[in-house]
Structure formats: structure tokens, C-alpha cells
Scaffold this active site. Structure first.
Site, PDB file in Angstrom:
ATOM      1  N   ASN A  78      -6.198   0.191   6.819  1.00 54.88           N
ATOM      2  CA  ASN A  78      -6.883  -0.373   5.605  1.00 54.88           C
ATOM      3  C   ASN A  78      -7.786  -1.197   5.781  1.00 54.88           C
ATOM      4  O   ASN A  78      -8.868  -1.022   6.543  1.00 54.88           O
ATOM      5  CB  ASN A  78      -5.592  -0.949   4.773  1.00 54.88           C
ATOM      6  CG  ASN A  78      -5.845  -0.847   3.160  1.00 54.88           C
ATOM      7  OD1 ASN A  78      -6.485  -1.592   2.547  1.00 54.88           O
ATOM      8  ND2 ASN A  78      -5.143   0.189   2.783  1.00 54.88           N
ATOM      9  N   ARG A  79      -7.996  -2.493   5.116  1.00 54.77           N
ATOM     10  CA  ARG A  79      -9.456  -3.104   4.884  1.00 54.77           C
ATOM     11  C   ARG A  79      -9.190  -4.391   5.833  1.00 54.77           C
ATOM     12  O   ARG A  79      -8.251  -4.930   5.931  1.00 54.77           O
ATOM     13  CB  ARG A  79      -9.439  -3.388   3.645  1.00 54.77           C
ATOM     14  CG  ARG A  79      -9.561  -2.255   2.437  1.00 54.77           C
ATOM     15  CD  ARG A  79      -9.608  -2.838   0.907  1.00 54.77           C
ATOM     16  NE  ARG A  79      -9.887  -1.613   0.256  1.00 54.77           N
ATOM     17  CZ  ARG A  79      -9.043  -0.567  -0.346  1.00 54.77           C
ATOM     18  NH1 ARG A  79      -7.750  -0.939   0.064  1.00 54.77           N
ATOM     19  NH2 ARG A  79      -9.341  -0.033  -1.077  1.00 54.77           N
ATOM     20  N   HIS A 183      -2.061   7.218   6.167  1.00 50.24           N
ATOM     21  CA  HIS A 183      -2.281   7.610   4.951  1.00 50.24           C
ATOM     22  C   HIS A 183      -1.657   8.875   4.269  1.00 50.24           C
ATOM     23  O   HIS A 183      -2.370   9.880   3.699  1.00 50.24           O
ATOM     24  CB  HIS A 183      -3.863   7.771   4.769  1.00 50.24           C
ATOM     25  CG  HIS A 183      -4.601   7.347   3.477  1.00 50.24           C
ATOM     26  ND1 HIS A 183      -4.432   7.876   2.459  1.00 50.24           N
ATOM     27  CD2 HIS A 183      -5.097   6.260   3.163  1.00 50.24           C
ATOM     28  CE1 HIS A 183      -5.105   7.336   1.295  1.00 50.24           C
ATOM     29  NE2 HIS A 183      -5.654   6.214   1.981  1.00 50.24           N
ATOM     30  N   ASP A 244      -2.763   1.635  -6.744  1.00 43.47           N
ATOM     31  CA  ASP A 244      -3.470   1.306  -5.475  1.00 43.47           C
ATOM     32  C   ASP A 244      -2.733  -0.133  -5.079  1.00 43.47           C
ATOM     33  O   ASP A 244      -3.580  -0.937  -5.012  1.00 43.47           O
ATOM     34  CB  ASP A 244      -4.969   1.302  -5.717  1.00 43.47           C
ATOM     35  CG  ASP A 244      -5.585   1.142  -4.351  1.00 43.47           C
ATOM     36  OD1 ASP A 244      -5.048   1.041  -3.512  1.00 43.47           O
ATOM     37  OD2 ASP A 244      -6.980   1.393  -4.232  1.00 43.47           O
ATOM     38  N   GLU A 299       2.142   4.844   2.047  1.00 45.12           N
ATOM     39  CA  GLU A 299       1.386   4.720   3.403  1.00 45.12           C
ATOM     40  C   GLU A 299       2.187   3.630   4.012  1.00 45.12           C
ATOM     41  O   GLU A 299       1.808   2.334   3.703  1.00 45.12           O
ATOM     42  CB  GLU A 299      -0.141   4.150   3.101  1.00 45.12           C
ATOM     43  CG  GLU A 299      -0.935   5.070   2.196  1.00 45.12           C
ATOM     44  CD  GLU A 299      -2.059   4.609   1.617  1.00 45.12           C
ATOM     45  OE1 GLU A 299      -2.757   3.863   2.558  1.00 45.12           O
ATOM     46  OE2 GLU A 299      -2.757   5.223   0.747  1.00 45.12           O
TER      47      GLU A 299
END
Length: 340
Positions: A78-79, A183, A244, A299
Site C-alpha cells: 500500500n501507501r 491485492h 477502500d 487484502e
């Protein structure tokens, strides 16, 4: 090609022009693309005509958006805020590939070529493939992540379904930050005669991480809403509003046993696709794109989004530091069951 009998096979094939490995055992078929992130792009239960993963119709569409199909490997997951974090006096600068929010996203391994190191028929009911990614000073992303490591991924297919074992070893001479996720894109409906409204998904989530306008945790944890509690109760429709969201993991107690994972149920056919994950996956994202795109991604992640930049302790964030020569290992499983 290795073959024990017509229903237990492992072989090299071409899939939409890409080198692939096809596994066949226990009524299941799986296809792995070693050269495109070692993505397990297809999983089917041939005995009942079931197809469990979102598989692309076009290889170019897949390569342009590989994280939206099959089981992509996110390393790190992820981020990461501004693509930057500091650990053990080392500052890491990852490329900004999520331009809208000025973050790095999804790491390096889901697009890189892996090496097939082993293909085995274990018995009349089970086959296994092993793929490896070796990172060293010649790896193209070494400038961003200056560590030598070995990632070994093993898939075993049998009548018990698909078992994935991930093993990551720090081959560098200094501590290495570690985070991993998948994912995983589950196809809905997975039965050819069903519709989306037949489906409900259950997920072993706990509190929700509050996210800011850059999709990064504020460090605040929120109780589940009444709608989110359906994930832990009777199940929630996988479609409808876009999802999300980010959660801490919290195993569910089902019939007296602890369960950590997701269950995607086709209630018209009394079928349950079970995605069981190891306890080292401490967090979840759940994503369904627009909300009506024919798939949902539960995920599992070892660390919370942006973990290296949070002020919370590692036992909360899941941030892991591997010492030199230390190895991390965990499993996931996907299999079908009839609902009692």
C-alpha cells in the site's frame, strides 16, 4: 512437463503469450506468471466449473494495471507518505507513483520477473511450484531499497485447495524494514449460474483505521459501523458503494474456533470460498473499485498503511525489522467448501 496422472500435472505453458506454469491437482487448476510479478493469475475448481480470481481477458490490460488481477505481491504494501521514511538512521526515498496523493504505492515486486526454481509432483493429489526473487546491488530498485534479500514463494495445489507460503530472508549486513501484503482479487460471482446479489463476504476485521484525504492513517482507530459489523456477522454484500477501507485484523470465533481471513459465500449454491491467512497478517484493506466491477479485494497486510511513518508502536503498526540473516515466513490458503 511433469505428470503423475491426467488429473495431477505441473507444466510450463504459454498464457496469452506469456511464459506460465500450470498446476492441476485435486480438481483445482492454477496458473502462475513468473515473469510478471509471480502473479497467480487464475484459480479454478474444475469439478464444478468455478473460477475464483479476477483474470484478465487481455494481457496488455493486465500489465497496465497488474495489482487489480489475481494475487499480486505487494512489497511493501500500500501507501508510503511522500515515498519517504527513516529507520535505523537510513532514509528511504521511493518513487512517487500515486501522483494524486503524492505517495508511493504497492512496492516493487508485483511487476518484476521471478525465477522458477522448482516444480514437483508430491503425490497423486498434490503439486508444488517454487519461485524466487533475488535482490542485490544490481537490482533496479536497489537505489530506493538498498538491501540484499531473497523472497521465496511456494504454491501447493491439492484437494485442500491452494496453499501459499512466503519466505523472506535478509541477506544484507544490516537490519531491513519489512512489510508484505497481497491485492487478492476475488471474482464475484465465481459460479457461472449465479449473480452478484447471491453473494456475501465475511472478514476478520477489528477497528477501522481513519484515513485522511491522502488515504493515509491519522493514527485514530474507529469502532465498526453497523454496516461494517456485517463483515463479522451475517456477511455484507461485496457490491454497491465503493469500498477502500483499512482495518486492524481481529479473528472471529466460529463454532468455537478462531478464524482469520475472508469467506465469500454464494448463498444460492451453498458454496463458500475461504481465504485463510496466517496471524502475521495483522491488517486488512478491502477494495472493490467502483463497487460494481465484478470483483472484491480482501487484502491482508503485515503492516498498517504508512507504518514506518507512524508514531505508534510496532506491535500496533506491524512494522517489522529483519536482522541480517533473519527469515520471515507465513502462509495463506484458498479453498472451496459447501455450506452446511
Amino acid at each position: 512437463m511433469s505428470q503423475c496422472n491426467p488429473t495431477t500435472t505441473i507444466e510450463h505453458i504459454q498464457w496469452q503469450g506469456e511464459p506460465a506454469v500450470r498446476l492441476l491437482a485435486g480438481g483445482y487448476e492454477a496458473i502462475l506468471l513468473p515473469q510478471v510479478g509471480a502473479n497467480l493469475i487464475s484459480l479454478k475448481y474444475l469439478n464444478e466449473g468455478l473460477e475464483f480470481l479476477r483474470t484478465p481477458d487481455d494481457i496488455n490490460a493486465f500489465k497496465s494495471h497488474p495489482q487489480a488481477y489475481g494475487i499480486p505481491i505487494l512489497f511493501p504494501p500500500n501507501r508510503i507518505e511522500d515515498g519517504t521514511f527513516t529507520i535505523e538512521e537510513t532514509t528511504y526515498h521511493f518513487p512517487i507513483n500515486a501522483v494524486k496523493h503524492h505517495n508511493h504505492i504497492h512496492g516493487f515486486l508485483h511487476t518484476r520477473p521471478w525465477i522458477v526454481t522448482r516444480m514437483d509432483i508430491l503425490n497423486d493429489d498434490a503439486v508444488e511450484v517454487e519461485v524466487v526473487f533475488h535482490a542485490d546491488k544490481n537490482t533496479d530498485f536497489y537505489q530506493y531499497f538498498p538491501h540484499e534479500f531473497q523472497f521465496t514463494l511456494t504454491y501447493r495445489l491439492s484437494s485442500e485447495g491452494l496453499k501459499q507460503t512466503a519466505s523472506v530472508s535478509n541477506k544484507s549486513n544490516r537490519p531491513m524494514p519489512f512489510g508484505l501484503g497481497y491485492h487478492t482479487a476475488l471474482k464475484v460471482p465465481f459460479h457461472p449460474e449465479s449473480i452478484a446479489d447471491d453473494y456475501r463476504i465475511l472478514l476478520s476485521i477489528g477497528k477501522r483505521w481513519e484515513l485522511n484525504d491522502r488515504m493515509l492513517p491519522t493514527e485514530k482507530q474507529l469502532p465498526l459501523s453497523e454496516d461494517e459489523m456485517l463483515f463479522r456477522g451475517n456477511g455484507r454484500r461485496p457490491f454497491g458503494p465503493p469500498l477502500d477501507n483499512h482495518y486492524r485484523a481481529l479473528p472471529m470465533i466460529i463454532r468455537g474456533s478462531s478464524f482469520h481471513g475472508a469467506k465469500l459465500e454464494d448463498r444460492s449454491k451453498n458454496l463458500r470460498l475461504i481465504y485463510e491467512v496466517g496471524e502475521k497478517y495483522k491488517h486488512w484493506m478491502i477494495w472493490n473499485a467502483s463497487g460494481n466491477d465484478g470483483f472484491i479485494c480482501p487484502e491482508p497486510q503485515t503492516w498498517v498503511v504508512n507504518a514506518p511513518n507512524l508514531s505508534l508502536p510496532p506491535e500496533v503498526t506491524g512494522l517489522t525489522i529483519l536482522d541480517p540473516n533473519e527469515t520471515w515466513k507465513e502462509t495463506c490458503q484458498l479453498y472451496i467448501r459447501h455450506i452446511d
